[in-house]
Design a protein around this motif. Structure first.
Motif, PDB file in Angstrom:
ATOM      1  N   LEU A 307       0.833  -1.193   0.000  1.00  0.00           N
ATOM      2  CA  LEU A 307       0.000   0.000   0.000  1.00  0.00           C
ATOM      3  C   LEU A 307       0.869   1.246   0.000  1.00  0.00           C
ATOM      4  N   ILE A 308       0.561   2.192  -0.895  1.00  0.00           N
ATOM      5  CA  ILE A 308       1.206   3.498  -0.887  1.00  0.00           C
ATOM      6  C   ILE A 308       0.131   4.532  -0.568  1.00  0.00           C
ATOM      7  N   VAL A 309       0.386   5.372   0.421  1.00  0.00           N
ATOM      8  CA  VAL A 309      -0.606   6.342   0.898  1.00  0.00           C
ATOM      9  C   VAL A 309      -0.097   7.749   0.645  1.00  0.00           C
ATOM     10  N   ALA A 310      -0.910   8.556  -0.048  1.00  0.00           N
ATOM     11  CA  ALA A 310      -0.577   9.956  -0.318  1.00  0.00           C
ATOM     12  C   ALA A 310      -1.135  10.818   0.809  1.00  0.00           C
ATOM     13  N   ASN A 311      -0.246  11.524   1.501  1.00  0.00           N
ATOM     14  CA  ASN A 311      -0.620  12.359   2.640  1.00  0.00           C
ATOM     15  C   ASN A 311      -0.494  13.837   2.305  1.00  0.00           C
ATOM     16  N   ASP A 312      -1.400  14.618   2.836  1.00  0.00           N
ATOM     17  CA  ASP A 312      -1.456  16.053   2.589  1.00  0.00           C
ATOM     18  C   ASP A 312      -0.687  16.808   3.674  1.00  0.00           C
ATOM     19  N   THR A 313       0.458  17.373   3.324  1.00  0.00           N
ATOM     20  CA  THR A 313       1.338  18.194   4.182  1.00  0.00           C
ATOM     21  C   THR A 313       2.079  17.397   5.247  1.00  0.00           C
ATOM     22  N   VAL A 314       2.069  16.083   5.165  1.00  0.00           N
ATOM     23  CA  VAL A 314       2.996  15.245   5.945  1.00  0.00           C
ATOM     24  C   VAL A 314       3.555  14.199   4.983  1.00  0.00           C
ATOM     25  N   ARG A 315       4.566  13.465   5.412  1.00  0.00           N
ATOM     26  CA  ARG A 315       5.228  12.533   4.504  1.00  0.00           C
ATOM     27  C   ARG A 315       4.287  11.414   4.056  1.00  0.00           C
ATOM     28  N   ASN A 316       4.518  10.925   2.843  1.00  0.00           N
ATOM     29  CA  ASN A 316       3.759   9.798   2.321  1.00  0.00           C
ATOM     30  C   ASN A 316       4.219   8.497   2.977  1.00  0.00           C
ATOM     31  N   VAL A 318       4.664   4.185   2.681  1.00  0.00           N
ATOM     32  CA  VAL A 318       4.722   2.961   1.878  1.00  0.00           C
ATOM     33  C   VAL A 318       4.661   1.796   2.854  1.00  0.00           C
ATOM     34  N   PHE A 319       3.589   1.020   2.775  1.00  0.00           N
ATOM     35  CA  PHE A 319       3.411  -0.134   3.653  1.00  0.00           C
ATOM     36  C   PHE A 319       3.763  -1.409   2.880  1.00  0.00           C
ATOM     37  N   HIS A 320       4.870  -2.024   3.270  1.00  0.00           N
ATOM     38  CA  HIS A 320       5.268  -3.282   2.631  1.00  0.00           C
ATOM     39  C   HIS A 320       4.608  -4.445   3.347  1.00  0.00           C
ATOM     40  N   ASN A 321       3.962  -5.316   2.588  1.00  0.00           N
ATOM     41  CA  ASN A 321       3.269  -6.475   3.137  1.00  0.00           C
ATOM     42  C   ASN A 321       4.299  -7.519   3.563  1.00  0.00           C
ATOM     43  N   GLU A 322       4.322  -7.827   4.863  1.00  0.00           N
ATOM     44  CA  GLU A 322       5.277  -8.790   5.416  1.00  0.00           C
ATOM     45  C   GLU A 322       4.804 -10.239   5.302  1.00  0.00           C
ATOM     46  N   ARG A 323       3.647 -10.449   4.694  1.00  0.00           N
ATOM     47  CA  ARG A 323       3.098 -11.783   4.412  1.00  0.00           C
ATOM     48  C   ARG A 323       2.760 -12.592   5.669  1.00  0.00           C
ATOM     49  N   ASN A 324       2.584 -11.883   6.771  1.00  0.00           N
ATOM     50  CA  ASN A 324       2.192 -12.545   8.030  1.00  0.00           C
ATOM     51  C   ASN A 324       1.063 -11.784   8.709  1.00  0.00           C
ATOM     52  N   GLY A 325       0.314 -11.018   7.923  1.00  0.00           N
ATOM     53  CA  GLY A 325      -0.772 -10.223   8.484  1.00  0.00           C
ATOM     54  C   GLY A 325      -0.346  -8.836   8.924  1.00  0.00           C
ATOM     55  N   THR A 326       0.928  -8.496   8.731  1.00  0.00           N
ATOM     56  CA  THR A 326       1.410  -7.180   9.144  1.00  0.00           C
ATOM     57  C   THR A 326       2.091  -6.471   7.974  1.00  0.00           C
ATOM     58  N   PHE A 327       2.252  -5.155   8.141  1.00  0.00           N
ATOM     59  CA  PHE A 327       2.942  -4.316   7.170  1.00  0.00           C
ATOM     60  C   PHE A 327       4.080  -3.579   7.868  1.00  0.00           C
ATOM     61  N   LYS A 328       5.118  -3.245   7.110  1.00  0.00           N
ATOM     62  CA  LYS A 328       6.211  -2.412   7.607  1.00  0.00           C
ATOM     63  C   LYS A 328       6.211  -1.118   6.804  1.00  0.00           C
ATOM     64  N   GLU A 329       6.219   0.017   7.496  1.00  0.00           N
ATOM     65  CA  GLU A 329       6.198   1.309   6.820  1.00  0.00           C
ATOM     66  C   GLU A 329       7.612   1.675   6.398  1.00  0.00           C
ATOM     67  N   ILE A 330       7.844   1.812   5.075  1.00  0.00           N
ATOM     68  CA  ILE A 330       9.194   2.036   4.543  1.00  0.00           C
ATOM     69  C   ILE A 330       9.225   3.243   3.606  1.00  0.00           C
ATOM     70  N   GLY A 331       8.359   4.220   3.842  1.00  0.00           N
ATOM     71  CA  GLY A 331       8.281   5.371   2.953  1.00  0.00           C
ATOM     72  C   GLY A 331       9.589   6.122   2.824  1.00  0.00           C
ATOM     73  N   MET A 332      10.298   6.316   3.940  1.00  0.00           N
ATOM     74  CA  MET A 332      11.569   7.035   3.889  1.00  0.00           C
ATOM     75  C   MET A 332      12.629   6.217   3.160  1.00  0.00           C
ATOM     76  N   ARG A 333      12.666   4.932   3.415  1.00  0.00           N
ATOM     77  CA  ARG A 333      13.669   4.072   2.795  1.00  0.00           C
ATOM     78  C   ARG A 333      13.457   3.938   1.294  1.00  0.00           C
ATOM     79  N   SER A 334      12.199   4.017   0.860  1.00  0.00           N
ATOM     80  CA  SER A 334      11.901   3.871  -0.563  1.00  0.00           C
ATOM     81  C   SER A 334      11.989   5.195  -1.311  1.00  0.00           C
TER      82      SER A 334
END
Length: 598
Positions: A307-316, A318-334
């Protein structure tokens, strides 16, 4: 022995040395900038129009006719504005192409606002049935969708796999889920389904996705800011020469986005926190998100939706699917979180595509003077760079305030073009900023790979079919083939006015293929699946994903323009990663259903 140099002589010598060194540095900088300008110019697309470059544009003309009234569309958006200038009045409403009655033709659903009190003009969403020829009949009354809401966005998907597409409407006061009962009837099942949330929620874009690949569509809902008339009065945004005005959300607290897991019995469970969707503002301890757009996409090709989320006036995000029911937010790294200089922007709509047949692109519409972003991943699928300027989109989009963005192939040459829907938030903006306008033209960027070049150029308008560029207060956008002629038609929504339903009149004589995927073990809509079509030495990629742009949904069937080529091979990558080669190859000039093999 010479007299020692005086202090003035020393200073003069030092000054001359400084000037010499500075001059060398300036010369080097000029040469470097010149070289960079040459490189950039060589990569720039058709922002150089025939009037500025002396060369005619390569792009086929953008031939779209306004058929809104002729097609039977009488909808008028109501933002509820009465002069108080509340923030929600600026946002507009989304639109969805959906086949709610299962007849194979894309119908239309327009999301609407309403009056702020029961005595201020109550209005509802509008549902239109397509008769199969691109003409529409208003079937809102008695549909169950005819309830007043401060609506914003829409998501469509068959969450119970019964063959009927269901509808979620977002807005101020939270989201509402409507189950399709068939026969043009919908039932509000929000409370039963467990997604009612808080009445103080302000939800925006949403998407039905299967994040855990269990064959059932889950639900992601983007949330904007904590708002009330009292908070709005305290913020009291003003502009010189205008006074109280509509403004950006910097001084509003954000809200957490939401992820609901489909439990398979018509009910959902909120797993936002456990799944890692809630992102905290480290300065305040509160929610960081001010989300307006979401793009579900499998970034790394592992068969699991990210999932990629576009945010208004804060950073966007990027939620990477960890394939175990969770996501890791990696917007800065990407490198999607910020612009190329490490700054935040006012992000609105978002879409993704393999626009050059291999590299993944992420387009994000931004506020005025911030230009549309085009983040591109060319090697590492999780690393991006904003190439908007070099690819010909940045400079042309700088003055536009862009909400809707979507990739689609308007000329059927096989390469995905980019459409942006534009409009300001303040009706009197020209008083404070003379170079800005409230109503703005859409922009259509033609993909130059059709001419075996890199980047995009603005498509020209020609003759009487120029209605795509009518200045409007643009917000949502979506595409579908409404009349069955193979090319893709467009709808644009605007704040406080009628939409534009635009029929594609290109008549390019190009070959085309349309595919509708049907899941058996995966979700019935096959949302998240990828299709690869090989035509000669070219390979075209499309993802089954109705969620595109700003608050809106495009049709589920996939259109592949082929130019003058033919289809040599079709491969489907179903959610989870299972590959299926379609044999025999589907015929041209028709929509073919592809059912997931057992």
């Amino acid at each position: 022995m010479k007299n020692p140099p005086t202090p003035n002589a020393i200073a003069g010598s030092a000054t001359r040395q400084f000037v010499w060194v500075f001059g060398v540095l300036v010369l080097a900088a000029i040469l470097l900038l010149g070289a960079l300008a040459f490189v950039m110019k060589s990569r720039m697309s058709g922002q150089q129009s025939s009037s500025s470059s002396g060369k005619p544009p390569l792009a086929p003309a953008a031939a779209f006719s306004d058929i809104t009234q002729a097609a039977g569309i009488s909808f008028i958006h109501n933002n509820g504005a009465t002069g108080s200038k509340w923030l929600p009045e600026t946002m507009g409403g989304g639109v969805a192409f959906l086949d709610f009655d299962g007849d194979g033709s894309p119908d239309l659903l327009f999301v609407n606002g309403t009056g702020w009190d029961r005595n201020a003009g109550q209005t509802t969403a509008a549902l239109y049935r397509n008769d199969g020829s691109g003409r529409f009949v208003d079937v809102t009354a008695g549909s169950g969708l005819d309830v007043p809401l401060q609506g914003m966005g829409v998501a469509v998907g068959d969450y119970d796999n019964d063959g009927w597409v269901d509808v979620l409407i977002t807005g101020v006061g939270g989201s509402r889920l409507f189950r399709n009962l068939g026969g043009g009837k919908f039932r509000d099942v929000t409370s039963f389904a467990g997604i009612a949330g808080d009445t103080n929620d302000w939800t925006t874009s949403a998407s039905f996705i299967d994040f855990n690949n269990d064959g059932r569509l889950d639900l992601f809902i983007a949330s904007y800011v904590r708002w009330s008339p009292e908070i709005d009065r305290k913020v009291n945004y003003t502009l010189p020469g205008i006074g109280r005005a509509y403004g950006p959300p910097m001084n509003y607290e954000g809200l957490h986005c939401q992820l609901f897991r489909n439990d398979g019995n018509g009910r959902f469970t909120d797993v936002s926190e456990a799944a890692g969707i809630r992102v905290t503002n480290t300065s305040t301890g509160g929610p960081l998100a001010k989300a307006l757009g979401v793009a579900p996409v499998d970034l790394d090709g592992d068969g699991w939706i990210d999932l990629i989320v576009a945010n208004d006036t804060v950073r966007n995000f990027v939620f990477h699917n960890e394939r175990n029911g969770t996501f890791k937010e990696i917007g800065m790294r990407s490198y999607i979180a910020l612009d190329s200089f490490g700054g935040i922007r006012g992000a609105m709509g978002i879409d993704t595509a393999r626009f050059d047949d291999s590299a993944m692109g992420v387009a994000i519409g931004n506020f005025a003077n911030e230009m549309t972003a085009l983040y591109v991943s060319r090697r590492d699928p999780m690393m991006f760079a904003d190439e908007a300027i070099g690819l010909g989109i940045g400079n042309a989009s700088r003055h536009a305030l862009t909400f809707g963005v979507c990739f689609f192939d308007y000329d059927l040459d096989g390469h995905l073009d980019l459409l942006t829907s534009n409009g300001h938030i303040e009706p009197e903006i020209a008083k404070a900023f003379p170079d800005q306008r409230y109503r703005q033209s859409a922009q259509l960027f033609w993909n130059r790979r059709g001419a075996k070049l890199e980047g995009f150029e603005l498509a020209p308008a020609v003759g009487s079919a120029t209605n795509l560029f009518t200045p409007i207060v643009g917000r949502g956008s979506a595409f579908a083939d409404i009349d069955g002629d193979g090319d893709l038609d467009v709808v644009l929504t605007q704040v406080g006015g009628p939409p534009l339903l635009l029929r594609n009149e290109l008549k390019a004589g190009k070959n085309w293929l349309r595919l509708k995927l049907i899941g058996t073990s995966v979700n019935r809509d096959a949302i998240g699946a990828w299709v690869r079509v090989r035509s000669g030495n070219q390979v075209f990629h499309r993802q089954v994903m109705p969620t595109r742009g700003y608050l809106s949904q495009s049709e589920l069937p996939l259109t592949f323009g082929l130019g003058n080529g033919k289809v040599d091979e079709v491969t489907v990558v179903w959610p989870g990663g299972k590959l299926q080669r379609v044999d025999p190859v589907p015929p041209l000039f028709r929509t073919t259903s592809v059912v997931e093999a057992k």
